[in-house]
Design an enzyme around this catalytic site. Sequence first.
Site, PDB file in Angstrom:
ATOM      1  N   LYS A   9       0.830  -1.197   0.000  1.00 47.68           N
ATOM      2  CA  LYS A   9       0.000   0.000   0.000  1.00 47.68           C
ATOM      3  C   LYS A   9       0.879   1.268   0.000  1.00 47.68           C
ATOM      4  O   LYS A   9       2.095   1.186   0.248  1.00 47.68           O
ATOM      5  CB  LYS A   9      -0.922  -0.039   1.232  1.00 47.68           C
ATOM      6  CG  LYS A   9      -1.896  -1.232   1.225  1.00 47.68           C
ATOM      7  CD  LYS A   9      -2.751  -1.253   2.502  1.00 47.68           C
ATOM      8  CE  LYS A   9      -3.651  -2.469   2.552  1.00 47.68           C
ATOM      9  NZ  LYS A   9      -4.443  -2.521   3.821  1.00 47.68           N
ATOM     10  N   TYR A  49     -11.940  -2.848  -2.922  1.00 43.83           N
ATOM     11  CA  TYR A  49     -12.457  -3.090  -1.569  1.00 43.83           C
ATOM     12  C   TYR A  49     -13.989  -3.146  -1.532  1.00 43.83           C
ATOM     13  O   TYR A  49     -14.578  -2.866  -0.492  1.00 43.83           O
ATOM     14  CB  TYR A  49     -11.946  -1.994  -0.623  1.00 43.83           C
ATOM     15  CG  TYR A  49     -10.540  -2.255  -0.080  1.00 43.83           C
ATOM     16  CD1 TYR A  49     -10.214  -3.458   0.558  1.00 43.83           C
ATOM     17  CD2 TYR A  49      -9.543  -1.293  -0.174  1.00 43.83           C
ATOM     18  CE1 TYR A  49      -8.942  -3.692   1.068  1.00 43.83           C
ATOM     19  CE2 TYR A  49      -8.260  -1.527   0.334  1.00 43.83           C
ATOM     20  CZ  TYR A  49      -7.978  -2.728   0.959  1.00 43.83           C
ATOM     21  OH  TYR A  49      -6.719  -2.962   1.473  1.00 43.83           O
ATOM     22  N   ASN A 112      -1.576  -0.290   7.513  1.00 44.45           N
ATOM     23  CA  ASN A 112      -0.983  -1.618   7.762  1.00 44.45           C
ATOM     24  C   ASN A 112      -0.190  -2.169   6.586  1.00 44.45           C
ATOM     25  O   ASN A 112       0.036  -3.365   6.482  1.00 44.45           O
ATOM     26  CB  ASN A 112      -2.050  -2.605   8.273  1.00 44.45           C
ATOM     27  CG  ASN A 112      -3.168  -2.828   7.270  1.00 44.45           C
ATOM     28  OD1 ASN A 112      -3.118  -2.338   6.144  1.00 44.45           O
ATOM     29  ND2 ASN A 112      -4.176  -3.586   7.667  1.00 44.45           N
ATOM     30  N   HIS A 115      -1.580  -5.549   1.496  1.00 45.01           N
ATOM     31  CA  HIS A 115      -2.841  -6.266   1.286  1.00 45.01           C
ATOM     32  C   HIS A 115      -2.534  -7.656   0.754  1.00 45.01           C
ATOM     33  O   HIS A 115      -1.620  -7.831  -0.045  1.00 45.01           O
ATOM     34  CB  HIS A 115      -3.710  -5.543   0.246  1.00 45.01           C
ATOM     35  CG  HIS A 115      -4.777  -6.434  -0.331  1.00 45.01           C
ATOM     36  ND1 HIS A 115      -5.972  -6.664   0.318  1.00 45.01           N
ATOM     37  CD2 HIS A 115      -4.805  -7.199  -1.449  1.00 45.01           C
ATOM     38  CE1 HIS A 115      -6.689  -7.527  -0.404  1.00 45.01           C
ATOM     39  NE2 HIS A 115      -6.004  -7.855  -1.483  1.00 45.01           N
ATOM     40  N   GLU A 126      -9.189 -10.546  -7.689  1.00 47.65           N
ATOM     41  CA  GLU A 126      -8.253  -9.429  -7.537  1.00 47.65           C
ATOM     42  C   GLU A 126      -7.142  -9.474  -8.593  1.00 47.65           C
ATOM     43  O   GLU A 126      -6.739  -8.438  -9.121  1.00 47.65           O
ATOM     44  CB  GLU A 126      -7.672  -9.422  -6.118  1.00 47.65           C
ATOM     45  CG  GLU A 126      -8.731  -9.021  -5.085  1.00 47.65           C
ATOM     46  CD  GLU A 126      -8.315  -9.211  -3.628  1.00 47.65           C
ATOM     47  OE1 GLU A 126      -9.135  -8.894  -2.751  1.00 47.65           O
ATOM     48  OE2 GLU A 126      -7.183  -9.671  -3.363  1.00 47.65           O
TER      49      GLU A 126
HETATM   50  P1  GTP Z   1      -6.426  -6.318   3.373  1.00 44.78           P
HETATM   51  O1  GTP Z   1      -5.355  -7.333   3.087  1.00 44.78           O
HETATM   52  O2  GTP Z   1      -5.971  -4.895   3.163  1.00 44.78           O
HETATM   53  O3  GTP Z   1      -7.715  -6.637   2.649  1.00 44.78           O
HETATM   54  O4  GTP Z   1      -6.679  -6.414   4.948  1.00 44.78           O
HETATM   55  P2  GTP Z   1      -7.403  -7.588   5.731  1.00 44.78           P
HETATM   56  O5  GTP Z   1      -7.922  -8.614   4.777  1.00 44.78           O
HETATM   57  O6  GTP Z   1      -6.468  -8.028   6.796  1.00 44.78           O
HETATM   58  O7  GTP Z   1      -8.622  -6.799   6.405  1.00 44.78           O
HETATM   59  P3  GTP Z   1     -10.025  -6.372   5.742  1.00 44.78           P
HETATM   60  O8  GTP Z   1     -10.152  -6.901   4.354  1.00 44.78           O
HETATM   61  O9  GTP Z   1     -11.081  -6.699   6.725  1.00 44.78           O
HETATM   62  O10 GTP Z   1      -9.880  -4.787   5.709  1.00 44.78           O
HETATM   63  C1  GTP Z   1      -9.258  -4.135   4.624  1.00 44.78           C
HETATM   64  C2  GTP Z   1      -8.443  -2.980   5.127  1.00 44.78           C
HETATM   65  O11 GTP Z   1      -9.332  -2.036   5.720  1.00 44.78           O
HETATM   66  C3  GTP Z   1      -7.466  -3.330   6.242  1.00 44.78           C
HETATM   67  O12 GTP Z   1      -6.222  -3.766   5.755  1.00 44.78           O
HETATM   68  C4  GTP Z   1      -7.319  -2.012   6.961  1.00 44.78           C
HETATM   69  O13 GTP Z   1      -6.363  -1.194   6.298  1.00 44.78           O
HETATM   70  C5  GTP Z   1      -8.686  -1.401   6.789  1.00 44.78           C
HETATM   71  N1  GTP Z   1      -9.471  -1.629   8.017  1.00 44.78           N
HETATM   72  C6  GTP Z   1     -10.022  -2.784   8.441  1.00 44.78           C
HETATM   73  N2  GTP Z   1     -10.653  -2.619   9.603  1.00 44.78           N
HETATM   74  C7  GTP Z   1     -10.504  -1.304   9.911  1.00 44.78           C
HETATM   75  C8  GTP Z   1     -10.950  -0.495  10.995  1.00 44.78           C
HETATM   76  O14 GTP Z   1     -11.604  -0.947  11.917  1.00 44.78           O
HETATM   77  N3  GTP Z   1     -10.593   0.833  10.949  1.00 44.78           N
HETATM   78  C9  GTP Z   1      -9.871   1.364   9.931  1.00 44.78           C
HETATM   79  N4  GTP Z   1      -9.555   2.651   9.962  1.00 44.78           N
HETATM   80  N5  GTP Z   1      -9.431   0.626   8.912  1.00 44.78           N
HETATM   81  C10 GTP Z   1      -9.745  -0.683   8.892  1.00 44.78           C
HETATM   82 MG    MG Z   2      -9.086  -8.126   3.107  1.00 43.76          MG
END
Ligand code: GTP
Ligand code: MG
Length: 151
Positions: A9, A49, A112, A115, A126
Amino acid sequence: MERTFIAIKPDGVQRGLIAEIISRFERKGFKLVAIKIVVPSKGFAQKHYHDLKERPFFNGLCDFLSSGPVVAMVWEGEGVIKYGRKLIGATDPQKSEPGTIRGDLAIVVGRNIIHGSDGPETAKDEIKLWFKPEELVSYSSNAEKWIYGVN
Ligand code: GTP
Ligand code: MG
C-alpha cells in the site's frame, strides 16, 4: 499452481519497505509472477475493496489506497493464499504477531502497509482486476526442485 494477489500500500511504498516485503515472500520460496507500480484511482480502490463498502472506514480506506503509488504483485506457490496471509499477519498491527510483516513493520490498522487476498475466489477476482492476463509470467525456476523436493 496456486496464485495470490499482494499489494504494498502507499504507506509501505513511502516508508521504503518494498524490498523488505518482497524479500519475505521470495525467501519463503514463493515465486513472483507479476509486478507493477501504479497509482490506483479512487474508483479502482472502491472496486478493489467493494466487499467493505458498508463499513464506516470504507471512504477513508479508498482515499488512502488511491493516495499514492501501490506495488501490485502476483505470487505463486503451494498454499500461497493462506500462508501469504500468515506472513502478512493480523489486520490490526497491534494484534499481529512479531515476525509477521504487519507485526514487525506497522502500528495502526489504517496504515498496515500490505494487502493480501483472503481466499481462492478473491485471489482470482483481484488478480483479474489488477492485471491483464499477458502481464502474468509463467516460468519455472531452478530453485523449485530444492523448495518442493520433486524433479
Ligand atoms: P487487506 O489485506 O488490506 O484486505 O486487509 P485484511 O484482509 O487483513 O482486512 P479487511 O479486508 O477486513 O480490511 C481491509 C483494510 O481495511 C485493512 O487492511 C485495513 O487497512 C482497513 N481496516 C479494516 N478494519 C478497519 C478499521 O476498523 N478501521 C480502519 N480505519 N481501517 C480498517
Ligand atoms: Mg481483506
